[in-house]
Structures are given as structure tokens and as C-alpha cells.
Design an enzyme around this catalytic site. Structure first.
Site, mmCIF file in Angstrom:
data_model
loop_
_atom_site.group_PDB
_atom_site.id
_atom_site.type_symbol
_atom_site.label_atom_id
_atom_site.label_comp_id
_atom_site.label_asym_id
_atom_site.label_seq_id
_atom_site.Cartn_x
_atom_site.Cartn_y
_atom_site.Cartn_z
ATOM 1 C CG HIS A 25 -1.817 1.169 1.325
ATOM 2 N ND1 HIS A 25 -3.144 1.120 0.983
ATOM 3 C CD2 HIS A 25 -1.593 2.459 1.736
ATOM 4 C CE1 HIS A 25 -3.695 2.314 1.164
ATOM 5 N NE2 HIS A 25 -2.773 3.142 1.627
ATOM 6 C CD GLU A 26 1.471 4.051 3.417
ATOM 7 O OE1 GLU A 26 1.965 5.051 2.862
ATOM 8 O OE2 GLU A 26 0.310 4.028 3.834
ATOM 9 C CG HIS A 83 0.259 5.793 -1.178
ATOM 10 N ND1 HIS A 83 -0.786 6.220 -1.975
ATOM 11 C CD2 HIS A 83 -0.310 5.276 -0.051
ATOM 12 C CE1 HIS A 83 -1.926 5.965 -1.365
ATOM 13 N NE2 HIS A 83 -1.671 5.390 -0.202
#
Length: 211
Positions: free
Chosen positions: A20-21, A24
Site C-alpha cells: 500500500h505505502e 504511493h
């Protein structure tokens, strides 16, 4: 929660938070922002991305958050569009992992790995189901339009310019709203976020994993 449950939860939680990170940061970097790389966040090392409270929440209620990747929109050619793509990257990554986990679960249920002993197959199956559920929960939770969640950044990036001042004021109180809802849920025993998220988890677990 016993030790066995904790052990089975660790791999899918770390996978979900890390990708997820990372996504980003990767998307922001590809759009011209060197900030994630300079902060050391273009890494698949989960320890770099973990937020203590957000991780604990994932163990307790199956939804939570990681430590946000720093992003500077001024580096983007189009700051609003850049933030939109960057913010969508995390939840999108989680949905892709959930889909792949569902496909793998269908392989397991189809008997293609029956040559493996039950002592191995059963934990793998449980972790795969948890991977679907955690990734969907993380995606949906982060899409809620409450700062500092991704959904607020997506919402702000779609707002007309004349509403930006209102958005900035709302952003200041986002964390208070978020933790206020969490505390109310703990105090009343009624999971407000769960009522929103769990129907999506159930739907996509059935859709992706066929269960």
C-alpha cells in the site's frame, strides 16, 4: 486472540501495508516527486512503513493504516491530478493483492495442491483468506473521505479550486474526527467503520475467492 491467530495474521498484514505505502511512493516518484525516495520509503521493507496504532488496529478489527509516505505535490506537473493518482495507488494495490489472493484460493480449493500435507495446506488457505479480507478492508477504509486517509486526498483533488480553502480547514480536524469515531466505537461496542467496511469485505471475498 491466541498465538496461532497472530502468526497467521502477520504475513497478510505486512504484505498489505507494505505494498500500500510502497505504491504511493512509487507512483509519486514516477510522477516527478523525489520526496518518497529521499525519505527512504521506496522500499519493500515492512518495518519502514509500519504505524504502531494502525498495525494494532489491523490485528484487532482487521482494518487500519500504515505510516503515510511523504509527498510534495509541487513537484507534479499537475498537482491535483498527481495527488489523485498517488492517493489511488495504495488502495488499488490492495485490491490487486486481494484479487490475486482470491485466484490463489480458487487454486487451493480446486485441489491443484493436494499433494501438500494438510498441516501446510490449511495454514496457507487461512492466510490466503485473511489476505483477501485484510487487503479489501485496508483499501475501503483508506478510501473514506476523512483526513489523513487516502479518500480525503482523492476527494480534495476532485474539488473545484474555489472550495480548496474549506478543504484545508476540514483537513486540520480530520485526525480528531477519525480517532473520535474510533473511540466512540470502542466505548459503545458498535463498530461504525466496520458497518461500512465489512459488507465490502464479504462481497469481495465471495467475488474473488468464491467463498
Amino acid at each position: 486472540m491466541n498465538l496461532q491467530e497472530i502468526i497467521l495474521l502477520i504475513p497478510p498484514i505486512l504484505l498489505a501495508l507494505t505494498f500500500h505505502e510502497y505504491m504511493h511512493g512509487y507512483v509519486a516518484y514516477k510522477l516527478g516527486d523525489p520526496t518518497p525516495k529521499m525519505a527512504g520509503r521506496l522500499s519493500l521493507n515492512p518495518l519502514i512503513h509500519l504505524d504502531p496504532l494502525g498495525t494494532i488496529m489491523l490485528f484487532i478489527v482487521r482494518f487500519g493504516w500504515a505510516r503515510p509516505v511523504p509527498v510534495n505535490p509541487s513537484y507534479f506537473r499537475d498537482p491535483k491530478r498527481g495527488m489523485l493518482y498517488t492517493s489511488l495507488a495504495g488502495p488499488s494495490a490492495n485490491m490487486v493483492i486481494a484479487l490475486l489472493s482470491g485466484l490463489f484460493l480458487r487454486i487451493l480449493r480446486g485441489g491443484f495442491l493436494e499433494f501438500l500435507p494438510d498441516q501446510i495446506l490449511k495454514p496457507i488457505a487461512i492466510m490466503t483468506i485473511l489476505s483477501i479480507q485484510i487487503n479489501v478492508a485496508l483499501a475501503i477504509f483508506n478510501l473514506l473521505p476523512i483526513p489523513p486517509l487516502d479518500g480525503s486526498k482523492i476527494f480534495f483533488s476532485l474539488l473545484p479550486k474555489r472550495y480548496e480553502e474549506v478543504a484545508f480547514k476540514y483537513e486540520r480536524y480530520g485526525s480528531i474526527i477519525l480517532f473520535g469515531i474510533i473511540m466512540i466505537s470502542w466505548g459503545t461496542g458498535i463498530s461504525i467503520f466496520g458497518a461500512i467496511i465489512y459488507p465490502f469485505v464479504d462481497f469481495f471475498t465471495r467475488l474473488f475467492g468464491g467463498i
